[in-house]
Design an enzyme around this catalytic site. Sequence first.
Site, mmCIF file in Angstrom:
data_model
loop_
_atom_site.group_PDB
_atom_site.id
_atom_site.type_symbol
_atom_site.label_atom_id
_atom_site.label_comp_id
_atom_site.label_asym_id
_atom_site.label_seq_id
_atom_site.Cartn_x
_atom_site.Cartn_y
_atom_site.Cartn_z
ATOM 1 N N GLN A 6 16.547 -37.933 -56.400
ATOM 2 C CA GLN A 6 15.234 -37.768 -56.379
ATOM 3 C C GLN A 6 14.502 -37.065 -55.257
ATOM 4 O O GLN A 6 13.660 -36.784 -55.156
ATOM 5 C CB GLN A 6 14.586 -39.315 -56.392
ATOM 6 C CG GLN A 6 14.608 -39.820 -57.899
ATOM 7 C CD GLN A 6 13.951 -41.085 -57.926
ATOM 8 O OE1 GLN A 6 14.450 -42.306 -57.443
ATOM 9 N NE2 GLN A 6 12.504 -41.160 -58.178
ATOM 10 N N GLY A 33 12.521 -48.238 -55.004
ATOM 11 C CA GLY A 33 13.751 -47.657 -55.024
ATOM 12 C C GLY A 33 13.818 -46.205 -55.244
ATOM 13 O O GLY A 33 12.875 -45.554 -55.365
ATOM 14 N N CYS A 88 7.663 -43.952 -61.836
ATOM 15 C CA CYS A 88 8.538 -43.298 -61.117
ATOM 16 C C CYS A 88 8.198 -42.400 -60.052
ATOM 17 O O CYS A 88 7.094 -41.479 -60.505
ATOM 18 C CB CYS A 88 9.359 -42.429 -62.235
ATOM 19 S SG CYS A 88 10.790 -41.695 -61.469
ATOM 20 N N LEU A 89 8.574 -42.380 -58.919
ATOM 21 C CA LEU A 89 8.282 -41.492 -57.986
ATOM 22 C C LEU A 89 8.334 -39.789 -58.309
ATOM 23 O O LEU A 89 7.777 -38.943 -58.006
ATOM 24 C CB LEU A 89 8.977 -41.581 -56.638
ATOM 25 C CG LEU A 89 8.836 -42.958 -55.996
ATOM 26 C CD1 LEU A 89 9.817 -43.029 -54.773
ATOM 27 C CD2 LEU A 89 7.167 -43.220 -55.688
ATOM 28 N N HIS A 139 18.940 -42.716 -63.190
ATOM 29 C CA HIS A 139 18.547 -41.565 -62.504
ATOM 30 C C HIS A 139 19.913 -40.803 -62.220
ATOM 31 O O HIS A 139 20.002 -39.740 -62.578
ATOM 32 C CB HIS A 139 17.745 -41.871 -61.157
ATOM 33 C CG HIS A 139 16.335 -41.827 -61.389
ATOM 34 N ND1 HIS A 139 15.681 -40.544 -61.847
ATOM 35 C CD2 HIS A 139 15.492 -42.645 -60.927
ATOM 36 C CE1 HIS A 139 14.264 -40.915 -61.677
ATOM 37 N NE2 HIS A 139 14.313 -41.906 -61.204
ATOM 38 N N HIS A 141 16.665 -48.676 -63.573
ATOM 39 C CA HIS A 141 15.962 -47.430 -63.445
ATOM 40 C C HIS A 141 17.016 -46.558 -62.370
ATOM 41 O O HIS A 141 16.989 -45.422 -62.865
ATOM 42 C CB HIS A 141 14.501 -47.808 -62.687
ATOM 43 C CG HIS A 141 13.800 -46.588 -62.574
ATOM 44 N ND1 HIS A 141 12.642 -46.450 -63.199
ATOM 45 C CD2 HIS A 141 13.632 -45.812 -61.560
ATOM 46 C CE1 HIS A 141 12.099 -45.467 -62.806
ATOM 47 N NE2 HIS A 141 12.921 -44.851 -61.818
ATOM 48 N N GLU A 142 17.251 -47.036 -61.502
ATOM 49 C CA GLU A 142 18.153 -46.061 -60.422
ATOM 50 C C GLU A 142 19.357 -45.538 -61.021
ATOM 51 O O GLU A 142 19.700 -44.532 -61.025
ATOM 52 C CB GLU A 142 18.168 -46.882 -58.995
ATOM 53 C CG GLU A 142 16.872 -47.048 -58.432
ATOM 54 C CD GLU A 142 16.012 -46.158 -58.149
ATOM 55 O OE1 GLU A 142 16.258 -44.951 -58.349
ATOM 56 O OE2 GLU A 142 14.682 -46.685 -58.181
#
Length: 182
Positions: free
Chosen positions: A56, A51, A100-101, A146, A142-143
């Site tokens: 991000q 995702g 997380c990226l 963000h 999670h997204e």
Amino acid sequence: MQTSTGTPRPITRYGTPVLHRPCAEVTDFDDALAQLVADMFASMYAAHGVGLAANQIGVDARIFVVDCPDATGTHTVATVINPVLHLPEHRELVTDSEGCLSVPGQHADLARCATATVTGFDLHGQEIRLDGTGTLARCFQHEVDHLDGLAYVDRLPTKLRKQILAASAEHPGVGAGTAQDA
């Protein structure tokens, strides 16, 4: 894992201001939006994520993309614009490892709702609703976090958050994600 016609962009790391404030609503459903979404998918795939939120890759817009399995292993590949997260009234929490990226190389156990629904719009401005279980439900939560200016580490105890961020600062970043990173 799918392929994308977009161009991978660098992943924005924790501490960058765009990751720590709510993102702007999307109002134009045009070719520029379609290109941004293609770039988001390319960036997510290049970083081996499941995702990715627009902030991000440094873009202040309420958009996320996913290519993520649900509890049955069925993959959902989707774009959600201006998402609204809906959690069940009676919440069953599941604790699982999350990464997380934007916080590369690190993971921590975090409790999230076992199921989640997002409503919003697709690339053409059509209303959509997606229901998620398992990793997909975690990914939705999670997204949307963000897009609201939160990272998963912001939900952890202070000491653990500081340890993870210090360790992540030593990590090279893009391309080092795992299948659980979003």
